[in-house]
Design a protein around this motif. Structure first.
Motif, PDB file in Angstrom:
ATOM      1  N   ALA A   1     -15.435  -4.663  11.379  1.00 23.31           N
ATOM      2  CA  ALA A   1     -14.775  -5.864  11.135  1.00 23.31           C
ATOM      3  C   ALA A   1     -15.148  -6.468   9.665  1.00 23.31           C
ATOM      4  N   HIS A   2     -16.252  -6.547   9.149  1.00 24.70           N
ATOM      5  CA  HIS A   2     -16.959  -7.753   8.336  1.00 24.70           C
ATOM      6  C   HIS A   2     -16.414  -6.784   7.031  1.00 24.70           C
ATOM      7  N   ALA A   3     -16.533  -5.465   6.686  1.00 25.14           N
ATOM      8  CA  ALA A   3     -15.734  -4.567   6.323  1.00 25.14           C
ATOM      9  C   ALA A   3     -14.872  -4.786   5.569  1.00 25.14           C
ATOM     10  N   ALA A   4     -13.785  -4.927   6.882  1.00 24.27           N
ATOM     11  CA  ALA A   4     -12.108  -5.032   6.803  1.00 24.27           C
ATOM     12  C   ALA A   4     -12.132  -6.170   6.206  1.00 24.27           C
ATOM     13  N   HIS A   5     -12.322  -7.150   6.162  1.00 20.72           N
ATOM     14  CA  HIS A   5     -12.468  -8.328   5.803  1.00 20.72           C
ATOM     15  C   HIS A   5     -12.615  -8.304   4.173  1.00 20.72           C
ATOM     16  N   ARG A   6     -13.508  -8.092   3.793  1.00 18.78           N
ATOM     17  CA  ARG A   6     -13.973  -7.660   2.940  1.00 18.78           C
ATOM     18  C   ARG A   6     -13.270  -6.676   2.002  1.00 18.78           C
ATOM     19  N   ILE A   7     -12.394  -5.225   2.318  1.00 22.57           N
ATOM     20  CA  ILE A   7     -12.320  -4.886   1.724  1.00 22.57           C
ATOM     21  C   ILE A   7     -10.494  -5.181   0.805  1.00 22.57           C
ATOM     22  N   ALA A   8     -10.646  -6.005   2.601  1.00 23.25           N
ATOM     23  CA  ALA A   8      -9.287  -6.850   1.869  1.00 23.25           C
ATOM     24  C   ALA A   8      -9.252  -7.383   0.599  1.00 23.25           C
ATOM     25  N   ALA A   9     -10.199  -7.967   0.712  1.00 27.04           N
ATOM     26  CA  ALA A   9     -10.934  -9.321  -0.474  1.00 27.04           C
ATOM     27  C   ALA A   9     -11.068  -9.075  -1.853  1.00 27.04           C
ATOM     28  N   ASP A  10     -11.360  -7.226  -1.516  1.00 28.36           N
ATOM     29  CA  ASP A  10     -11.324  -6.353  -3.241  1.00 28.36           C
ATOM     30  C   ASP A  10     -10.096  -5.685  -2.910  1.00 28.36           C
ATOM     31  N   ARG A  11      -9.058  -5.797  -2.409  1.00 21.61           N
ATOM     32  CA  ARG A  11      -7.510  -5.142  -3.070  1.00 21.61           C
ATOM     33  C   ARG A  11      -6.719  -6.648  -3.313  1.00 21.61           C
TER      34      ARG A  11
ATOM     35  N   VAL B   1      -5.083  -5.881  -6.579  1.00 22.80           N
ATOM     36  CA  VAL B   1      -4.062  -6.096  -6.666  1.00 22.80           C
ATOM     37  C   VAL B   1      -3.044  -7.275  -8.261  1.00 22.80           C
ATOM     38  N   ALA B   2      -4.103  -7.938  -7.951  1.00 19.09           N
ATOM     39  CA  ALA B   2      -4.002  -9.312  -8.933  1.00 19.09           C
ATOM     40  C   ALA B   2      -4.297  -8.726 -10.232  1.00 19.09           C
ATOM     41  N   GLY B   3      -5.205  -7.797 -10.379  1.00 20.14           N
ATOM     42  CA  GLY B   3      -5.762  -7.221 -11.769  1.00 20.14           C
ATOM     43  C   GLY B   3      -4.699  -6.921 -12.149  1.00 20.14           C
ATOM     44  N   LEU B   4      -4.112  -5.757 -11.402  1.00 21.72           N
ATOM     45  CA  LEU B   4      -2.868  -4.501 -11.662  1.00 21.72           C
ATOM     46  C   LEU B   4      -1.740  -5.843 -11.876  1.00 21.72           C
TER      47      LEU B   4
ATOM     48  N   PRO C   1      -7.021   0.467   2.290  1.00 17.97           N
ATOM     49  CA  PRO C   1      -8.309   0.595   1.409  1.00 17.97           C
ATOM     50  C   PRO C   1      -8.017   1.229   0.408  1.00 17.97           C
ATOM     51  N   PHE C   2      -6.358   1.180   0.310  1.00 16.12           N
ATOM     52  CA  PHE C   2      -6.026   1.870  -1.102  1.00 16.12           C
ATOM     53  C   PHE C   2      -4.819   1.180  -1.429  1.00 16.12           C
ATOM     54  N   VAL C   3      -4.072   1.420  -3.024  1.00 21.11           N
ATOM     55  CA  VAL C   3      -2.900   0.699  -3.088  1.00 21.11           C
ATOM     56  C   VAL C   3      -2.476   2.032  -4.143  1.00 21.11           C
ATOM     57  N   LEU C   4      -1.064   2.210  -4.451  1.00 24.47           N
ATOM     58  CA  LEU C   4      -0.028   2.932  -3.994  1.00 24.47           C
ATOM     59  C   LEU C   4       0.097   1.972  -5.775  1.00 24.47           C
ATOM     60  N   LEU C   5       0.528   2.021  -6.766  1.00 25.46           N
ATOM     61  CA  LEU C   5       1.409   2.209  -7.915  1.00 25.46           C
ATOM     62  C   LEU C   5       2.251   2.911  -8.836  1.00 25.46           C
ATOM     63  N   ARG C   6       2.872   2.565  -9.722  1.00 18.88           N
ATOM     64  CA  ARG C   6       4.075   3.508 -10.297  1.00 18.88           C
ATOM     65  C   ARG C   6       3.907   2.504 -11.410  1.00 18.88           C
TER      66      ARG C   6
ATOM     67  N   ARG D   1      -2.069   6.826  -6.419  1.00 20.29           N
ATOM     68  CA  ARG D   1      -3.382   6.062  -5.780  1.00 20.29           C
ATOM     69  C   ARG D   1      -4.601   5.595  -6.171  1.00 20.29           C
ATOM     70  N   LEU D   2      -5.089   4.321  -5.997  1.00 17.19           N
ATOM     71  CA  LEU D   2      -6.012   3.641  -6.376  1.00 17.19           C
ATOM     72  C   LEU D   2      -7.061   3.587  -5.096  1.00 17.19           C
ATOM     73  N   ALA D   3      -8.412   3.823  -4.215  1.00 23.07           N
ATOM     74  CA  ALA D   3      -9.422   3.840  -3.697  1.00 23.07           C
ATOM     75  C   ALA D   3      -9.738   1.955  -3.235  1.00 23.07           C
ATOM     76  N   VAL D   4      -9.513   1.240  -2.535  1.00 23.79           N
ATOM     77  CA  VAL D   4     -10.372   0.036  -3.367  1.00 23.79           C
ATOM     78  C   VAL D   4     -11.432  -0.026  -3.439  1.00 23.79           C
ATOM     79  N   ARG D   5     -12.337  -0.754  -4.385  1.00 18.56           N
ATOM     80  CA  ARG D   5     -12.959  -0.739  -4.785  1.00 18.56           C
ATOM     81  C   ARG D   5     -14.387  -2.016  -4.760  1.00 18.56           C
ATOM     82  N   ASP D   6     -15.324  -2.202  -4.833  1.00 21.70           N
ATOM     83  CA  ASP D   6     -15.700  -3.152  -5.157  1.00 21.70           C
ATOM     84  C   ASP D   6     -15.560  -4.705  -6.226  1.00 21.70           C
ATOM     85  N   ARG D   7     -15.951  -5.297  -6.718  1.00 23.48           N
ATOM     86  CA  ARG D   7     -15.365  -6.307  -7.063  1.00 23.48           C
ATOM     87  C   ARG D   7     -16.048  -5.599  -8.854  1.00 23.48           C
ATOM     88  N   ALA D   8     -17.418  -5.304  -9.599  1.00 24.94           N
ATOM     89  CA  ALA D   8     -17.666  -4.687 -10.540  1.00 24.94           C
ATOM     90  C   ALA D   8     -17.497  -2.995 -11.173  1.00 24.94           C
TER      91      ALA D   8
END
Length: 366
Positions: free
Chosen positions: A262-272, A276-279, A296-301, A334-341
């Motif tokens: 559950a903690h990881a899910a919130h962290r993933i949401a913040a990293d996502r 998305v903002a950077g994209l 925990p992933f993003v689809l882009l075109r 498709r991009l997997a969500v990773r940490d900030r760095a």
């Protein structure tokens, strides 16, 4: 949204998966192609798995793990089947259930359709459209479909369908398969159907390999009515889930693990959100993000998506090609969500890849 029947995969490589994107590049590539949470499995889980090796001389006994999964979802054990990952569950469903018109909602994970075709079924597709946000209208599914497969959140679109919308697909005589392999990466697991017994014909699949980094161990489970579980179990070989995998299943549904997930899910949401903002900074270059993303992933075109993917590999980043998913083309990634760095480094590389494709020098701005 449209319906189509396809033969032999319709020209899509249904067996292509994200691991193929990184296999050749090895450690030289930063992996954004595989949807397994980074830095897993955690030390406590590795130690637990190591302790299970002392029992390898005995045949696997899945009773404790099955009971633990049942308790986690508030179900009787007769509604639970442990499998060698969700992929085995798709094969069991294709082989054990007697269906005449299976329908798969796309774009989504391609193994369900591949398994159905391998079992001799003709598969119809409901194709969701990018222009509609890849949202599902239950009315688009043919009335006579007696098996419907849909992911939630859906791989690769990252769309989270509302539970009531999915429940509308259920009806007497139909098996409704909802692949919730990534649901534990959604904060609060909102829109989950796991544990529901009021939806007729419902089959929910869960995987423990994504959040816990156990893709090499193969462990998942099926939640369904007892008669469906019994039919799937008869189609399984003896001892299909290994002793270490059973140990992992029991451990990963324990209260400590659920709290960590559950903690990881919130962290993933913040990293996502950061990704998305950077994209979004590259919108002027024609890049578009499907959304809103909830997995925990993003689809882009991207214009010349295939070229962008190859240039990203040259810059050290592996991303998942989209053209193997029915309903998508070569411009989708498709991009997997990773940490900030990692995200920040990727976004810089993406800028260079887009600039090169536009005929620029590929140099980062001063």
């Amino acid at each position: 949204m449209s319906t189509e029947a396809e033969g032999a995969g319709g020209g899509h490589d249904l067996r292509h998966h994200g691991d193929a994107e990184v296999r050749d590049g090895g450690a030289a590539l930063v992996d954004l192609a595989v949807n397994v949470r980074a830095d897993t499995p955690p030390a406590w889980l590795r130690e637990h798995l190591a302790a299970s090796l002392g029992s390898l001389a005995a045949y696997p006994d899945g009773r404790a793990a099955r009971a633990a999964v049942a308790a986690r979802h508030g179900l009787p054990v007769e509604r639970v089947l442990l499998t060698a990952g969700a992929a085995e569950a798709f094969v069991l469903l294709a082989r054990a259930l007697k269906v005449s018109r299976p329908v798969v909602v796309h774009p989504q994970f391609t193994e369900p359709e591949a398994a159905l075709r391998d079992a001799g079924h003709t598969v119809d597709r409901v194709l969701l459209r990018a222009s509609e946000g890849f949202r599902l209208d239950p009315a688009a599914v043919p009335d006579d479909a007696d098996l419907v497969v849909v992911g939630n959140p859906t791989n690769p679109t990252s769309v989270l369908h509302p539970a009531p919308v999915l429940a509308e697909l259920a009806r007497p005589g139909r098996t409704l398969v909802v692949d919730e392999a990534f649901m534990d990466a959604v904060p609060g697991e909102r829109e989950a159907l796991a544990g529901r017994t009021d939806v007729p014909g419902l089959v929910v699949l869960r995987s423990l390999t994504k959040t816990w980094g156990l893709a090499g161990l193969r462990v998942g489970y099926v939640l369904a009515a007892p008669e469906t579980i019994a039919a799937l179990e008869r189609a399984q070989p003896l001892w299909p889930v290994s002793t270490p995998a059973l140990a992992a299943a029991e451990a990963c549904v324990a209260p400590r693990a659920l709290a960590e997930a559950a903690h990881a899910a919130h962290r993933i949401a913040a990293d996502r959100d950061r990704l998305v903002a950077g994209l979004g900074e590259y919108a002027e270059a024609g890049l578009r993000v499907a959304g809103p993303a909830e997995g925990p992933f993003v689809l882009l075109r991207a214009p010349d998506g295939a070229g962008v993917r190859h240039r990203l590999r040259e810059l050290g980043f592996a991303v998942r090609r989209g053209d193997t998913f029915p309903g998508l083309g070569a411009d989708w990634l498709r991009l997997a969500v990773r940490d900030r760095a990692t995200t920040d480094a990727f976004l810089r590389a993406l800028g260079r890849a887009l600039d090169r494709g536009a005929g620029g020098t590929g140099q980062e701005p001063a």
